[in-house]
Design an enzyme around this catalytic site. Structure first.
Site, PDB file in Angstrom:
ATOM      1  N   LYS A 114      34.638  43.300  39.354  1.00 21.36           N
ATOM      2  CA  LYS A 114      35.813  42.429  39.274  1.00 21.36           C
ATOM      3  C   LYS A 114      37.030  43.200  39.770  1.00 21.36           C
ATOM      4  O   LYS A 114      37.756  43.831  38.998  1.00 21.36           O
ATOM      5  CB  LYS A 114      36.023  41.944  37.834  1.00 21.36           C
TER       6      LYS A 114
ATOM      7  N   SER B 181      34.522  32.655  40.666  1.00 20.90           N
ATOM      8  CA  SER B 181      35.096  32.894  39.351  1.00 20.90           C
ATOM      9  C   SER B 181      35.328  31.566  38.626  1.00 20.90           C
ATOM     10  O   SER B 181      34.378  30.855  38.324  1.00 20.90           O
ATOM     11  CB  SER B 181      36.380  33.718  39.472  1.00 20.90           C
TER      12      SER B 181
END
Length: 587
Positions: A190, A386
């Protein structure tokens, strides 16, 4: 007395002015509301000009003004309006071919692939597709390579060198300025916040970027290879050695068919149509033709409908608009679609890099309620990453383009801190509280260890919920999800291999599956959301506020304006975020 007369005359003047303005708006609305079909005509022996230099969105949106219905808008310049127009052109006797002329396409790779597919289908009609460029970017050439004949200007330029992207890092900048970001993240891939905590790219981030760039490049090479009859290995050699860097090399590499001036290109189209060189070539722009075609497509009324709901843009907590996805408009759209007895199935078109975790969960809930009533099929566009994947994961079936960027199942929290910056410029902030945690956050104070613990707790909870949602929606174990999560980004082609999507294809395939799930054969499409505007928004649309954007673009330039928008977007994010790891432009 004269003073009162002046006041009354001023007030009267104001009322007269407002009345004239209002009347003008009504007249303008009537003009705009009149059918564009009365203005757009397609002459015999016309060529459809496919110049796509305007920003292409999946959905241009339907805009309604509650108090001024004559100002309602429904633009037909979206991706699927353009594809519908290309399909209609194949059977339009007045259209003899398509010209891709100095395109400078302003669309994502998945959108470009969808347009390319429509052009391939158009060629089956026997009509020609030709392309001309003074300058070909790689994306321009990817689209143009489908043409029967590809032209380039004798002194033109062409890019064919492979894909690249660049990421800026700000750790030292923060140290020097005193303006810092407090970061909490879950997921080793991430990397949305990596530029604020490091000075260089991590190995994990580099690995995932290389993987998705290579996957995208492979899809582009495969399509170009098929259209140009050039082996994929040879295309790599051409890219590595820059064997298309000038018109002569591009032609000898078989990427280009003809090196010619634009007037020669026009004359070649005239010859193909069978008109004299001294006659004018009839051409119609794709924007106009999309409006024209929309009025001729559809046929007879069909009671059965499939709703196509577009989730396009960053996911924000709030109502949402043409540029963003809010739970407000999405919930209204889903509720209306599931309560309408004529709507038999729903296709959710996701083109979003993610955003607010809370808004994503609220949209997820509406999809969960809708699934109990009607089938929900997801079609993915350029991005469904996401938070975009969060809302997609709950569908009955997920269809992605091979070039879709998806996954990025990870979470981060980020808060700006200006303590050192404030001290450097002589600002001191003092706080007074009644309880230990009354001051949850201050821009002028660094986070305490206890505050960091609370934020991390929230981020972990959201990540756990996210992975549970994916496991539930995709029928995977938690361990299986963890293996493909950690914020890792996947292309649609790779996502298929790891179980994040069910099949590769476009919106047409998603509609096919939606019809099958609803057990219907004939249907019409109803698009959502409808964006409701008030008077302030109406004034904005008429340029009283938009002029500010134009001025900034002119003063700063397009690239600097994009940076300004990114900074503004980042400053507006609230709460825990589920966002695509980086804003990268692929070149």
């Amino acid at each position: 007395m004269s003073f009162i007369k002046r006041v009354l005359s001023t007030v009267t003047g104001i009322f007269v002015f407002l009345a004239i303005c209002f009347l003008g708006l009504i007249i303008l609305g009537v003009i705009l509301g009149s059918g564009s079909d009365d203005l757009i005509r397609v002459k015999p022996n016309s060529v459809l000009e496919l110049t796509l230099d305007f920003p292409i969105k999946d959905y241009e949106g339907k805009i309604e003004f509650a108090d001024y219905p004559f100002l309602n808008e429904s633009s037909k310049r979206g991706l699927f309006n353009i594809i519908d127009a290309i399909n209609y052109a194949a059977i339009d006797q007045n259209i003899k071919g398509i010209s891709i002329d100095n395109n400078f396409i302003n669309a994502g790779i998945s959108q470009t692939k969808a347009l390319r597919g429509a052009l391939l289908k158009f060629k089956e009609s026997g009509k020609f597709v030709v392309a001309y460029g003074d300058i070909y970017s790689q994306k321009d050439y990817y689209l143009s390579s489908v043409a029967d004949t590809v032209y380039i200007n004798p002194v033109g330029m062409m890019e064919f060198k492979g894909l690249s992207t660049e990421q800026l890092y700000f750790k030292d900048f923060q140290e020097k300025t005193g303006f810092k970001m407090e970061i909490v993240r879950i997921g080793k891939f991430k990397s949305a916040v990596e530029p604020f905590i490091a000075n260089k790219m991590s190995d994990n981030n580099r690995a995932q970027i290389e993987a998705y760039l290579n996957s995208l490049w492979y899809e582009m090479k495969k399509d170009i290879s098929s259209s140009r009859n050039i082996p994929v290995e040879r295309l790599n050699t051409i890219a590595d050695s820059l064997l298309a860097r000038n018109p002569s090399l591009a032609k000898s590499s078989n990427l280009i068919d003809r090196v010619a001036y634009h007037d020669e290109y026009i004359n070649a189209m005239k010859y193909a149509i069978g008109i004299d060189a001294d006659k004018e070539l009839n051409r119609i722009e794709i924007g106009d033709y999309s409006e024209y075609a929309a009025k001729h497509i559809g046929g007879k009324y069909n009671k059965n409908k499939i709703a196509v709901i577009y989730a396009e843009g960053d996911i924000i907590y709030g109502e949402g608009d043409e540029e963003s996805v809010g739970q407000g408009t999405m919930s209204k759209s889903l509720q209306e679609a599931r309560s309408n007895p004529n709507i038999k199935a729903i296709v959710l078109r996701v083109n979003s890099p993610g955003g607010s975790a809370l808004a994503s969960e609220l949209i997820w809930r509406e999809i969960e309620l809708t699934k109990k009533v009607k089938p929900v099929i997801v079609s993915m566009g350029n991005y469904a990453a996401s938070g975009g994947y969060y809302i997609a994961s709950n569908a009955n079936k997920i269809i992605a383009e091979p070039t879709t960027i998806t996954g990025s199942i990870g979470v981060f929290g980020m808060l700006p801190n200006g303590r050192e910056l404030a001290e450097n410029i002589g600002i001191n902030a003092e706080q007074v509280v009644t309880n230990q945690n009354a001051l949850t956050y201050s821009f002028f104070e660094p986070l305490s260890e206890q505050q960091k613990m609370y934020i991390k707790e929230g981020v972990i909870n959201v990540y756990d919920l996210f992975t549970n949602r994916v496991a539930q929606g995709r029928n995977l174990s938690k361990a299986q999800v963890e293996d493909i999560a950690q914020g890792r980004v996947w292309t649609g082609a790779d996502a298929l291999k790891v179980g994040l999507v069910d099949e590769l294809g476009g919106l047409d395939l998603a509609l096919k599956y939606a019809a099958e799930a609803a057990e219907i054969q004939d249907y019409s499409i109803r698009e959502f959301p409808v964006f409701e505007k008030d008077l302030d928004k109406m004034l904005e649309d008429f340029g009283l506020i938009k002029a500010k954007e134009t001025i900034l673009k002119e003063e700063l330039g397009e690239e600097h304006y994009k940076i300004l928008k990114e900074i503004k977007s980042m400053s507006q994010k609230k709460g825990v975020q589920l966002v695509f790891p980086f804003r990268s432009e692929i070149n």
